[in-house]
Design a protein around this motif. Structure first.
Motif, PDB file in Angstrom:
ATOM      1  N   GLN A  76      75.079  73.876  50.903  1.00 57.52           N
ATOM      2  CA  GLN A  76      75.402  72.950  51.836  1.00 57.52           C
ATOM      3  C   GLN A  76      75.889  73.548  53.144  1.00 57.52           C
ATOM      4  O   GLN A  76      75.224  72.907  54.164  1.00 57.52           O
ATOM      5  CB  GLN A  76      76.590  72.161  51.228  1.00 57.52           C
ATOM      6  N   ILE A  93      63.470  72.892  52.869  1.00 61.22           N
ATOM      7  CA  ILE A  93      63.243  72.872  51.530  1.00 61.22           C
ATOM      8  C   ILE A  93      64.943  72.961  50.985  1.00 61.22           C
ATOM      9  O   ILE A  93      65.586  74.003  51.600  1.00 61.22           O
ATOM     10  CB  ILE A  93      62.434  73.990  50.973  1.00 61.22           C
ATOM     11  N   ILE A  94      65.364  72.182  50.159  1.00 61.51           N
ATOM     12  CA  ILE A  94      66.715  72.153  49.981  1.00 61.51           C
ATOM     13  C   ILE A  94      66.911  72.439  48.149  1.00 61.51           C
ATOM     14  O   ILE A  94      66.030  72.032  47.558  1.00 61.51           O
ATOM     15  CB  ILE A  94      67.774  70.789  50.113  1.00 61.51           C
ATOM     16  N   ASP A  95      67.721  73.090  47.868  1.00 56.00           N
ATOM     17  CA  ASP A  95      68.182  73.278  46.649  1.00 56.00           C
ATOM     18  C   ASP A  95      68.991  72.170  46.026  1.00 56.00           C
ATOM     19  O   ASP A  95      70.317  72.240  46.491  1.00 56.00           O
ATOM     20  CB  ASP A  95      68.736  74.690  46.073  1.00 56.00           C
ATOM     21  N   THR A  96      68.666  71.477  45.297  1.00 52.88           N
ATOM     22  CA  THR A  96      69.561  70.056  44.908  1.00 52.88           C
ATOM     23  C   THR A  96      70.793  70.225  44.119  1.00 52.88           C
ATOM     24  O   THR A  96      71.506  69.464  44.078  1.00 52.88           O
ATOM     25  CB  THR A  96      68.586  68.982  44.442  1.00 52.88           C
ATOM     26  N   ASN A 100      73.582  68.221  48.655  1.00 57.80           N
ATOM     27  CA  ASN A 100      73.643  66.845  48.639  1.00 57.80           C
ATOM     28  C   ASN A 100      73.261  66.142  49.792  1.00 57.80           C
ATOM     29  O   ASN A 100      72.796  65.154  49.975  1.00 57.80           O
ATOM     30  CB  ASN A 100      74.965  66.345  47.791  1.00 57.80           C
ATOM     31  N   VAL A 102      72.083  65.433  53.254  1.00 59.08           N
ATOM     32  CA  VAL A 102      71.063  66.033  54.174  1.00 59.08           C
ATOM     33  C   VAL A 102      70.848  65.230  55.769  1.00 59.08           C
ATOM     34  O   VAL A 102      70.103  65.149  56.333  1.00 59.08           O
ATOM     35  CB  VAL A 102      69.507  65.878  53.518  1.00 59.08           C
ATOM     36  N   SER A 108      64.022  62.959  57.903  1.00 48.23           N
ATOM     37  CA  SER A 108      64.187  63.118  56.432  1.00 48.23           C
ATOM     38  C   SER A 108      62.769  63.228  55.927  1.00 48.23           C
ATOM     39  O   SER A 108      62.520  63.580  54.582  1.00 48.23           O
ATOM     40  CB  SER A 108      65.015  62.004  55.919  1.00 48.23           C
ATOM     41  N   ILE A 111      61.783  66.450  54.241  1.00 47.01           N
ATOM     42  CA  ILE A 111      62.646  67.230  53.415  1.00 47.01           C
ATOM     43  C   ILE A 111      61.964  67.240  52.168  1.00 47.01           C
ATOM     44  O   ILE A 111      61.813  66.160  51.338  1.00 47.01           O
ATOM     45  CB  ILE A 111      64.084  66.622  53.204  1.00 47.01           C
ATOM     46  N   TYR A 112      61.990  68.451  51.583  1.00 46.33           N
ATOM     47  CA  TYR A 112      61.654  68.560  50.170  1.00 46.33           C
ATOM     48  C   TYR A 112      62.625  69.067  49.251  1.00 46.33           C
ATOM     49  O   TYR A 112      63.067  70.011  49.580  1.00 46.33           O
ATOM     50  CB  TYR A 112      60.478  69.756  50.315  1.00 46.33           C
ATOM     51  N   ARG A 113      62.673  68.476  48.223  1.00 43.68           N
ATOM     52  CA  ARG A 113      64.216  68.480  47.230  1.00 43.68           C
ATOM     53  C   ARG A 113      63.504  69.208  46.135  1.00 43.68           C
ATOM     54  O   ARG A 113      62.756  68.583  45.299  1.00 43.68           O
ATOM     55  CB  ARG A 113      64.851  67.328  47.121  1.00 43.68           C
TER      56      ARG A 113
END
Lengths: 179, 378
Positions: A76, A93-96, A100, A102, A108, A111-113
């Motif tokens: 985060q 690219i985020i690691d979910t 949390n 964004v 948005s 954004i690739y989750r």
């Protein structure tokens, strides 16, 4: 064509290694230029860590990244720090598992989750391979470096006995992003 | 992957230093790891035993410097690598190496100082320390790379210069070049220079006697009859102290400077970009060169006649080169990641007005900052 990628998260997530593999795949197997530099805190684990990769078909001199085209955020705090400075059309690219909120990313739609660390656990039974999963995702989403080139560099660099697990992690990320 | 010139690798600056040192014949590394130079130690600890060499992790940097001087006296090419805090501790023995004329390589990968400063962030704060860190009137040769390829090539040059001129040589790298990975063609073979060995019979051999080149000759260690004495006091041609021989003292000190001066042209390395018709000349070294190259490119596209002189040899200061390339320019800009160090030497030798651009917060001077400065002084 010059693309700038920032791989960011905590120390210990293997981001410096991932940046090195990406750059090596680009220079040695795709024949373009790449640089990779690293910024980290004074602590080995848990501190902030970031690896910057520039891929270009021209010479690369200044190798610092101010406004990335691609941002991988595995924490985060990393997203909060780098999210505001990305290019308007940048891919995030985020690691979910770790990210949390964004709200700092303006667009948005880009954004690739993915549950990156969870994929590593499922595919290779090792959370430590989250960095390799992320490489598979980056390859699938950006096409900057092919999966085949990443496979070659992973086979060259992976510690003996871990090649199969690394390839599984790479493939897991690649498929998750292609679906 | 092989090409005509060598093997293409994606390599880090610190790794290039280690591999170049091995290619140039270094057999002994003694050091104490420190960010951002640790990779050199790490790689040497793996690679040297594979090359019939020895890696020793010492208790500190004072001992590291002592160990590499001893190894070189014993006939082996030797080196150490450190960053600012460790470099400070090496200064006493560095002066000893200059005094008794022992070839060795010291790599300083600069980080923000003073003291422990910002351990993981780059700087160019050790420029004056590399020249004057140890006391007394000593000569010093310092080379500064801007790319991974230069880190490789200048490491080879540094070792060759140290062997040829019998003097310690410093490779002044920084956290950017040290930690940056980029493409490099590693040459199949490098030029090797080995220290000059005497042909005098033992009874006539004087360890500190020299010819016109001002460089004394070594004798093979352990050879019968050759006497060798290394003294950190001012010494005579036998190597014994000469505390009250003022003429001999002056002769000796002038000679260790003279041997560098008469070889200055061959140890002065530099690059130029767009200097032919330049009105504004940027003089840069180390990692800032990278930003300066991009700045010149952009400025030229905007019709501003900017050029770049990159100094790879920073000590002895390339005075003639700076005079030559500043002769026809209006203004000189010196960007440095310190509060103004090499700029004073540039001022002494420049034919044009000199303006500094400085940053010492652990961040790199960007091309845009250089562009803005050039436009401001134009």
């Amino acid at each position: 064509m010059r693309k700038e990628l920032v791989l960011s998260g905590y120390g210990g997530q293997g981001l410096l290694m991932a940046g090195g593999l990406l750059g090596e795949a680009a220079t040695i197997y795709e024949g373009v230029n790449a640089t990779n530099n690293q910024t980290y805190g004074v602590t080995a684990r848990g501190g902030e860590s970031r690896s910057e990769v520039i891929i270009s078909d021209e010479d690369i001199n200044y190798a610092e990244i101010e406004h990335p085209d691609v941002l991988l955020a595995m924490s985060q705090s990393a997203l909060n720090k780098f999210g505001p400075s990305i290019k308007d059309n940048a891919l995030v690219i985020i690691d979910t598992m770790f990210v949390n909120d964004v709200s700092c990313v303006k667009n948005s739609a880009n954004i690739y989750r993915f549950p990156i660390t969870q994929i590593a656990n499922e595919q290779a039974k090792k959370t430590i391979l989250a960095n390799v999963v992320a490489l598979g995702i980056i390859s699938a989403l950006t096409g900057l470096v092919s999966k085949e080139s990443l496979e070659k560099v992973i086979l060259k660099r992976a510690p003996a006995g871990t090649e199969e697990l690394n390839l599984k992690a790479l493939n897991g990320g690649y498929l998750a992003a292609k679906l | 992957m092989k090409s005509k010139a060598g093997t293409v690798r994606f390599m880090q600056g610190n790794e290039a230093v280690a591999e170049a040192a091995i290619a140039a014949g270094v057999k002994i590394f003694a050091g104490y790891p420190i960010t951002p130079a640790s990779e050199i130690s790490e790689i040497m600890s793996i690679r040297l035993p594979q090359e019939d060499g020895i890696y020793i992790q010492m208790e500190d940097e004072l001992a590291s410097m002592g160990a590499i001087i001893g190894a070189s006296m014993g006939g082996k090419k030797s080196m150490t690598a450190t960053s600012g805090p460790g470099f400070s501790l090496m200064q006493e023995n560095l002066g000893f190496a200059a005094m008794v004329e022992i070839p060795c390589l010291i790599v300083d990968v600069m980080r923000v100082g003073p003291a422990s400063g910002m351990p993981t962030h780059p700087s160019q704060g050790d420029v004056m320390q590399s020249r004057w860190g140890t006391h007394g009137d000593h000569p010093m040769v310092v080379l500064s790379p801007a790319t991974v390829t230069e880190a490789y090539n200048l490491t080879v040059e540094a070792i060759n210069i140290s062997e040829k001129l019998r003097t310690p040589v410093i490779l002044l790298s920084d956290a950017i070049v040290g930690h940056l990975k980029e493409k490099i063609e590693v040459p199949e073979k490098v030029k090797l220079i080995n220290r000059k060995m005497t042909r005098q019979p033992a009874e006539k051999y004087l360890p500190f006697a020299t010819g016109e080149d001002c460089i004394p000759e070594f004798a093979e260690r352990g050879q019968d009859g050759y006497r060798y004495h290394m003294c950190s006091n001012v010494h005579n041609e036998l190597g014994f102290p000469n505390d009250s021989g003022h003429d001999a003292a002056e002769r000796m000190l002038k000679r260790i400077h003279r041997k560098i001066e008469i070889h200055q042209d061959e140890i002065t390395f530099y690059n130029t970009f767009d200097v032919e018709d330049a009105e504004i000349l940027i003089i840069a070294y180390g990692c800032v060169t990278r930003s300066a190259k991009d700045a010149v490119k952009t400025l030229r596209q905007e019709g501003i006649k900017a050029g770049l002189l990159q100094l790879q040899t920073i000590w002895p200061f390339p005075d003639k080169i700076v005079r030559r390339f500043t002769a026809n320019v209006k203004t000189v800009v010196v960007p440095e990641m310190n509060l103004g160090q090499l700029i004073s030497e540039v001022r002494l030798n420049s034919c044009a007005e000199v303006v500094g651009l400085n940053r010492a917060d652990g961040l790199v001077i960007s091309p845009q900052a250089i562009i803005d400065k050039v436009k401001e002084v134009k």
